[in-house]
Enzyme design. Structure first.
Site: not given
Ligand code: NAD
Length: 367
Positions: A148, A197, A253, A257
Site C-alpha cells: 500500500y 507467501k 487487511d 476482515d
C-alpha cells in the site's frame, strides 16, 4: 492489582461522524464508570476529525487535533465519513483524516481481535462445533508499509503498457511488528503464527527470516509459519487453532476482515493501532453507519470493547479491561441492540444508550 491512583489518565475523544458521537458517548461513560469504581482519574478532551472537521475547519485532520492526540495517554475514535462528503477529492475526504492521524502518531501495528461471545454463537456463519467455546484470535497487521506504501506506477515495454504496485519492507519494519506480536502472544496463549507467501515472494522470505531472528528473544512463545492462502482456509476450517497471527499490511487487511466475520456482527468488533510508545488509537472496525445515525439504535459494544483494549494496551489497567469485557459478556445474555437481536432468543431489544446503561450498571454492581 497495580493501579496508579496518583495519575490522571488523559484521553482524547475523536467522535467523528454518523454514529460516531452516539457510540463514543457510551464508551466514555463506561470508562468513567470503571475508573470511578477504582478511584482513578480519567480526564477527557475532545477534538475534530473527518467530516465534522471539514465542516468546521476545511480539513479532515486539523493541526489542533494532532496536538491534542500527542498530548494524550490514549485516543478513542468513533468513525468518519458519510454521503455529505463523498464528492470531495481524495486527500480532502473524511477518511484521509484517519490515515493521516495514524501516520502522524507513527501507529504501525493494527490489532484486531476476533472473539466470539457465547450469547452470539448463533450469529456466526460458522457451525457451533467449529467455533468451539472460547474462540479468541488476535490478528496483528503491519499498518504503514508493504504494497500500500510501495512504489507504484505505469511503464511501457515493447509497446505494451504495464501498471505495477510493489511490496517493499525493510528489516526494521518487520522486526518492530514482530516484537509487538511476540509481546502480545506472551500476554495471551504464547502461540504466534506468522503468515506470508514465502514460497513465491522474495519480500516474504525476508519477512520469515526476520521473524525467525526476532523469535530468539521470545523463547517462551511457540512460533509457526503459514502461507496466506492456507491461513485464509484454516480461519474458517479451524479458527480455534490460532492465538496470535502476525502478517503484512495487505495480507492482514484481507485476513482480519475474514476473521471478523466469524464473530457475526460488525457492531461488536474493536481494534487498536499501536506504535513505538504506549500511545494508541482505539476504534471500532465499523464505519459511521449513516443509514442509522441519530436514531439511538447503533450497537455501542465495539466502541466499548475498544475502550477495554485501551485499558489493556495503552493505560496498563488490565483489571479495568477485564471488568469491561465481563460486563459486555453479561449484558449480551440479557439484552441485544437491533443488529444482534434474534426473535425468540429471550433477550430484551434495547437502544444504543440502554445498552450503555446495562453495561455501566453491571460494572458498578460487579465485585
Ligand atoms: P459501515 O460500517 O458504516 O456500515 C455497514 C453496515 O453495518 C450498515 O448497514 C450499518 O448500519 C451497519 N453498522 C455499522 N456499525 C454498526 C453498529 N455499531 N451498530 C449497528 N449497525 C452497524 O460501512 P459503510 O456503510 O460501508 O460506510 C459508511 C461510511 O463510513 C462511509 O463514509 C465509509 O467511508 C465510512 N467508514 C469509516 C470507517 C472508519 O471510520 N474507521 C470504516 C469503514 C467505513
Amino acid at each position: 492489582m497495580n493501579i496508579n491512583n496518583e495519575k490522571a489518565y488523559k484521553i482524547t475523544v475523536l467522535s467523528g461522524d454518523g454514529i460516531g458521537p452516539e457510540i463514543t458517548e457510551e464508551a466514555e461513560r463506561i470508562l468513567r464508570a470503571v475508573s470511578t469504581k477504582h478511584f482513578t482519574d480519567m480526564d477527557f478532551d475532545y477534538a475534530l476529525i473527518g467530516g465534522e472537521a471539514i465542516d468546521a475547519t476545511g480539513e479532515p485532520l486539523p493541526a489542533e487535533t494532532i496536538a491534542k492526540c500527542k498530548a494524550a495517554d490514549s485516543i478513542l475514535l468513533g468513525a468518519v465519513g458519510g454521503p455529505k462528503w463523498d464528492n470531495l477529492a481524495g486527500e480532502m475526504r473524511p477518511e484521509a483524516g484517519l490515515l493521516a492521524i495514524r501516520k502522524a502518531l507513527g501507529l504501525y501495528a493494527n490489532l484486531r481481535p476476533a472473539v466470539i461471545f457465547p450469547a452470539l454463537k448463533s450469529a456466526s456463519p460458522l457451525k457451533a462445533e467449529i467455533i468451539g467455546d472460547n474462540l479468541d484470535v488476535m490478528i496483528v497487521r503491519e499498518l504503514t508499509g508493504g504494497i500500500y506504501f510501495g512504489k507504484h506506477g505505469t511503464m511501457t515495454e515493447n509497446g505494451i503498457e504495464y501498471t505495477f504496485d510493489t511490496e517493499m519492507y525493510c528489516v526494521n519494519e518487520v522486526e518492530r511488528i514482530a516484537r509487538t506480536a511476540f509481546e502480545l502472544a506472551q500476554k495471551r496463549g504464547k502461540k504466534l503464527c506468522s503468515v506470508d507467501k514465502a514460497n513465491v515472494l522474495e519480500s516474504s522470505r525476508m519477512w520469515r527470516k526476520t521473524i525467525e531472528a526476532v523469535s530468539e528473544e521470545y523463547k517462551d512463545v511457540e512460533l509457526t509459519y503459514m502461507y496466506v492462502d492456507n491461513c485464509a482456509m484454516q480461519l474458517v476450517r479451524n479458527p480455534a487453532q490460532f492465538d496470535v497471527i502476525v502478517t503484512s499490511n495487505m495480507f492482514g487487511d484481507i485476513l482480519s476482515d475474514e476473521a471478523s466475520m466469524i464473530s457475526g456482527s460488525i457492531g461488536m468488533l474493536a481494534s487498536a493501532s499501536l506504535g513505538e510508545t504506549s500511545l494508541g488509537l482505539y476504534e471500532p472496525i465499523h464505519g459511521s453507519a449513516p443509514d442509522i445515525a441519530g436514531q439511538n439504535i447503533a450497537n455501542p459494544l465495539a466502541a466499548i470493547l475498544s475502550a477495554a483494549m485501551m485499558c489493556r494496551y495503552s493505560l496498563e489497567l488490565p483489571v479495568f479491561a477485564d471488568e469491561i469485557e465481563a460486563a459486555v459478556r453479561a449484558a449480551l445474555e440479557i439484552a441485544a441492540t437491533k443488529d444482534i437481536y434474534l426473535e425468540g432468543a429471550g433477550k430484551r431489544l434495547v437502544s444504543c444508550s440502554e445498552m450503555g446503561d446495562i453495561v455501566e450498571r453491571l460494572i458498578i454492581e460487579s465485585k
